[in-house]
Design a protein around this motif. Structure first.
Motif, PDB file in Angstrom:
ATOM      1  N   ASP A 192      -3.558   5.159   4.676  1.00  0.00           N
ATOM      2  CA  ASP A 192      -2.804   5.355   3.427  1.00  0.00           C
ATOM      3  C   ASP A 192      -1.446   5.991   3.691  1.00  0.00           C
ATOM      4  O   ASP A 192      -0.448   5.617   3.073  1.00  0.00           O
ATOM      5  N   ARG A 239       0.950   3.456   5.067  1.00  0.00           N
ATOM      6  CA  ARG A 239       1.380   2.523   4.015  1.00  0.00           C
ATOM      7  C   ARG A 239       2.330   3.198   3.030  1.00  0.00           C
ATOM      8  O   ARG A 239       3.289   2.578   2.559  1.00  0.00           O
ATOM      9  N   PHE A 278      -2.123   7.011  -4.868  1.00  0.00           N
ATOM     10  CA  PHE A 278      -1.560   5.938  -4.047  1.00  0.00           C
ATOM     11  C   PHE A 278      -0.204   5.487  -4.599  1.00  0.00           C
ATOM     12  O   PHE A 278       0.709   5.194  -3.825  1.00  0.00           O
ATOM     13  N   ARG A 290     -10.457  -2.446  -9.716  1.00  0.00           N
ATOM     14  CA  ARG A 290     -10.681  -2.981  -8.369  1.00  0.00           C
ATOM     15  C   ARG A 290     -11.829  -3.983  -8.347  1.00  0.00           C
ATOM     16  O   ARG A 290     -11.938  -4.791  -7.439  1.00  0.00           O
ATOM     17  N   ALA A 309      -3.286  -5.671  -3.172  1.00  0.00           N
ATOM     18  CA  ALA A 309      -4.531  -5.385  -3.904  1.00  0.00           C
ATOM     19  C   ALA A 309      -5.610  -4.831  -2.979  1.00  0.00           C
ATOM     20  O   ALA A 309      -6.528  -4.148  -3.427  1.00  0.00           O
ATOM     21  N   GLU A 338      -4.640  -3.231   0.060  1.00  0.00           N
ATOM     22  CA  GLU A 338      -4.041  -2.015   0.654  1.00  0.00           C
ATOM     23  C   GLU A 338      -4.378  -0.785  -0.185  1.00  0.00           C
ATOM     24  O   GLU A 338      -4.629   0.287   0.360  1.00  0.00           O
ATOM     25  N   VAL A 339      -4.364  -0.957  -1.513  1.00  0.00           N
ATOM     26  CA  VAL A 339      -4.633   0.196  -2.389  1.00  0.00           C
ATOM     27  C   VAL A 339      -6.067   0.718  -2.203  1.00  0.00           C
ATOM     28  O   VAL A 339      -6.390   1.806  -2.626  1.00  0.00           O
ATOM     29  N   GLN A 340      -6.908  -0.121  -1.586  1.00  0.00           N
ATOM     30  CA  GLN A 340      -8.300   0.312  -1.345  1.00  0.00           C
ATOM     31  C   GLN A 340      -8.499   0.754   0.096  1.00  0.00           C
ATOM     32  O   GLN A 340      -9.643   0.858   0.560  1.00  0.00           O
ATOM     33  N   SER A 341      -7.404   0.972   0.794  1.00  0.00           N
ATOM     34  CA  SER A 341      -7.432   1.441   2.187  1.00  0.00           C
ATOM     35  C   SER A 341      -8.164   0.479   3.123  1.00  0.00           C
ATOM     36  O   SER A 341      -8.786   0.903   4.094  1.00  0.00           O
ATOM     37  N   VAL A 342      -8.105  -0.809   2.812  1.00  0.00           N
ATOM     38  CA  VAL A 342      -8.735  -1.802   3.690  1.00  0.00           C
ATOM     39  C   VAL A 342      -7.877  -1.923   4.956  1.00  0.00           C
ATOM     40  O   VAL A 342      -6.656  -1.991   4.874  1.00  0.00           O
TER      41      VAL A 342
END
Lengths: 290, 232
Positions: A6, A9, A210, B90, B114, B116-120
């Motif tokens: 995170d 990013r 985020f 999500r 979509a 990235e926001v879930q830290s994949v």
């Protein structure tokens, strides 16, 4: 692991926003630089004024004249008692011979051999505000014949210092509030241009944190760069102020170099820039998260 | 043709007595109830101002209902605090009339966001995005910016972004509203293909021609109320 993913990013996103918002970013940095520079200069001046007043205050000495018949032991006892007074910062014994030497150094054509000045103790008060109490206590001491009364001069000086301190703090607060407002507004403008993207980020499931993180990094970056640039401009200003101060107050008893004033103010400016950018960005982005 | 509300256990979406009022007294959604089965394709129709968009915003937790309940896969999402609404989103895919793409990101970046926001992790993102780009037939445009694409292509990017999470339900709010007939038909065929793979789809439209052609279950809204439900 998630934290680092995170963070990477968020940093990348912050850089993208920084580049895409080129002109606004530049404007934010310029505003931060000017505001932080003004703040730092005012702070620097306030510090020098404070040192100046302390330095002048140190010269407001109280002299307690002792009875000429006192023995060496009696003089020593009085000196110890004076030094132990809570209002005393320093006390120095001045013999009649030393007093005569000082007098002769000021008035070169003076032709006297025996000192007309009785033995005395020169006392530096802890604060100019203590002078009246100190004089009262010295007068009551056995063996003290008289005390130079500088109460009026001290109270005048104390008044000036107080007004100066209040004005200085008020000026600093005004500048700081203005700085906060300007930096918040400029960071807000930068974030405003991304309001649509913020909405989309939320729609695809981004958490508040985020969404916020890149903009908080961005705001902090504006503040940090502004602080670094303002520090660069502050160095020549510091030298000028320092030169002026030393020209104005010769034989300053305060070793200013030991205080590292410049590096302390630069560190403070960096922290203020970072914190202000952080807070203003957080506040601005919150508006679009509602 | 039969009418009425009847929630079954296999329902993936159940809306019960939903009410949403905007100040001062405008009831955008007025006691709407319906359910959607797993793998179903349902249309929601109504004129402008009928409450379709508000209903979608409630179902995707972009807004909170004044009263009523929404169950998605058996979970009452109205009990989830608004601050944690992103967790619901999500699990869903939402497609909008105006695409809602981030213009400075490429097709690939818009879709990957979509995830990235879930830290994949990046490796998994690459795999999933490649798969979904193939579904919407835009693999060759992965590096293009949205503004260089046609309306139909932009909508396909938006669909890919909605699909990349493998959503429980895909909500589409007037996805063909900004497109010509041919492109609309292409998009609808894409939705049909996605539905055939098992994704539940709820789509709002006022395109009568599409409804006539599709002949799928249709919920009719008027002035915030459900006035009819048509089963073919």
């Amino acid at each position: 692991m998630r934290f680092f993913i995170d963070l990477r990013r968020s940093l990348r996103e912050a850089m993208v926003v920084f580049r895409r918002n080129g002109l606004v970013s530049l404007g934010c940095i310029v505003i931060s630089t000017v505001a932080l520079f003004s703040f730092s200069v005012i702070l620097l001046m306030a510090v020098y004024v404070r040192f100046g007043t302390i330095s002048i205050g140190d010269r407001l000495n109280v002299t307690a004249f002792l009875e000429a018949t006192l023995t060496h032991e009696e003089v020593n006892t009085i000196l110890v008692r004076i030094r132990h007074l809570p209002e005393t910062k320093d006390a120095v014994y001045v013999s009649p011979e030393e007093a005569l030497r000082e007098l002769k150094s000021k008035f070169h054509d003076l032709e006297i051999d025996a000192s007309p000045i009785p033995p005395s103790v020169r006392i530096t008060p802890g604060d100019t505000a203590y002078v009246p109490v100190l004089i009262a206590q010295l007068t009551e001491l056995e063996g003290v014949s008289s005390v130079t009364d500088i109460t009026e001069a001290a109270s005048n000086f104390f008044g000036i210092v107080q007004i100066g301190t209040i004005l200085g703090i008020a000026l600093l607060l005004i500048f700081f509030a203005g700085f906060l407002f300007i930096v918040s507004a400029s960071t807000g403008i930068s974030i405003y241009s991304f309001r649509r993207e913020i909405e989309i980020m939320q729609l695809v499931g981004a958490s508040r944190t985020f969404v916020q993180n890149p903009f908080i990094i961005l705001g902090s970056l504006y503040g940090l760069i502004g602080a670094l640039l303002s520090s660069l401009f502050l160095i020549p200003s510091y030298q000028r102020i320092d030169n002026f101060y030393h020209a104005f107050i010769a034989f300053d008893p305060i070793p200013l170099d030991e205080y590292n004033i410049l590096s302390r103010i630069i560190l403070l400016a960096l922290l203020v820039g970072l914190a202000t950018g952080w807070i203003s960005a957080k506040q601005s982005v919150r508006r679009y998260l509602k | 043709m039969k009418k009425g509300f009847e929630a079954k256990n296999s329902s993936i979406l159940i809306a019960k007595d939903l009410v949403k009022t905007y100040p001062p007294y405008q009831k955008a959604v007025n006691r709407i109830s319906f359910s959607v089965e797993k793998g179903e394709f349902v249309f929601i129709v109504g004129k402008s101002g009928a409450g379709k968009t508000t209903l979608f915003r409630l179902l995707s937790k972009q807004e909170e209902a004044d009263s009523g309940q929404i169950f998605i896969n058996g979970n009452d999402i109205t009990r989830i605090p608004p601050k944690r609404g992103y967790l619901v989103r999500r699990e869903l895919g939402v497609v909008y009339q105006d695409f809602k793409l981030i213009h400075y990101k490429t097709v690939y970046e818009n879709i990957s966001y979509a995830l990235e926001v879930q830290s994949v992790p990046d490796r998994k993102i690459r795999k999933k995005v490649d798969e979904v780009l193939q579904v919407v037939e835009l693999s060759h445009k992965r590096k293009a910016l949205p503004l260089t694409l046609s309306g139909g292509e932009q909508q396909r990017v938006a669909i890919a972004r909605a699909l990349v999470n493998r959503p429980l339900i895909l909500f589409a709010d007037e996805p063909t509203g900004n497109l010509d007939w041919d492109t609309s038909w292409e998009i609808l065929k894409l939705f049909m293909a996605i539905n055939c793979q098992g994704t539940t789809i709820v789509m709002a439209t006022h395109n009568e021609k599409l409804l006539q052609l599709m002949k799928l279950r249709t919920i009719v809204l008027e002035q915030g109320k459900k006035t009819d439900e048509i089963f073919y």
